[in-house]
Motif scaffolding. Structure first.
Motif: not given
Ligand code: MG
Length: 97
Positions: A26, A29, A49
């Motif tokens: 994450e 991202e 995000e």
């Molecule tokens: Mg994500």
């Protein structure tokens, strides 16, 4: 919804290793979304995000419990004080986006 219970359940279901890997993914991202923000000017993907990263961070904090919360809070306060000092020393100079 009790967020604390959801975070604990996620760690119980998938385990710390899996969730810490998810945190790394994450974060990657979010890096990509911030990079694209400068090309597109649209912050919506970045908002999504940030939410993902915050949820994963909360799971990791839940895993480590109150001790982590105290340590993180200590670092947070120190870094916020440092930022405030940097802003005061900058003397009002501004950078645009
Ligand atoms: Mg994500």
């Amino acid at each position: 919804m009790d967020k604390g219970k959801v975070y604990k359940k996620a760690i119980d279901n998938w385990g710390f290793k899996s969730q810490s890997i998810m945190l790394m993914e994450e974060c990657a991202e979010l890096i990509q979304a911030v990079s694209k923000l400068h090309r597109t000017g649209n912050p919506n993907k970045m908002y999504e995000e940030i939410a993902d990263v915050e949820i994963m961070i909360e799971q990791i904090k839940t895993f480590y419990g109150d001790v982590a919360e105290k340590e993180i809070d200590k670092h947070y306060k120190n870094k916020l004080d440092r930022l405030e000092g940097l802003i005061q020393n900058a003397g009002g100079s501004k950078k645009d986006m």
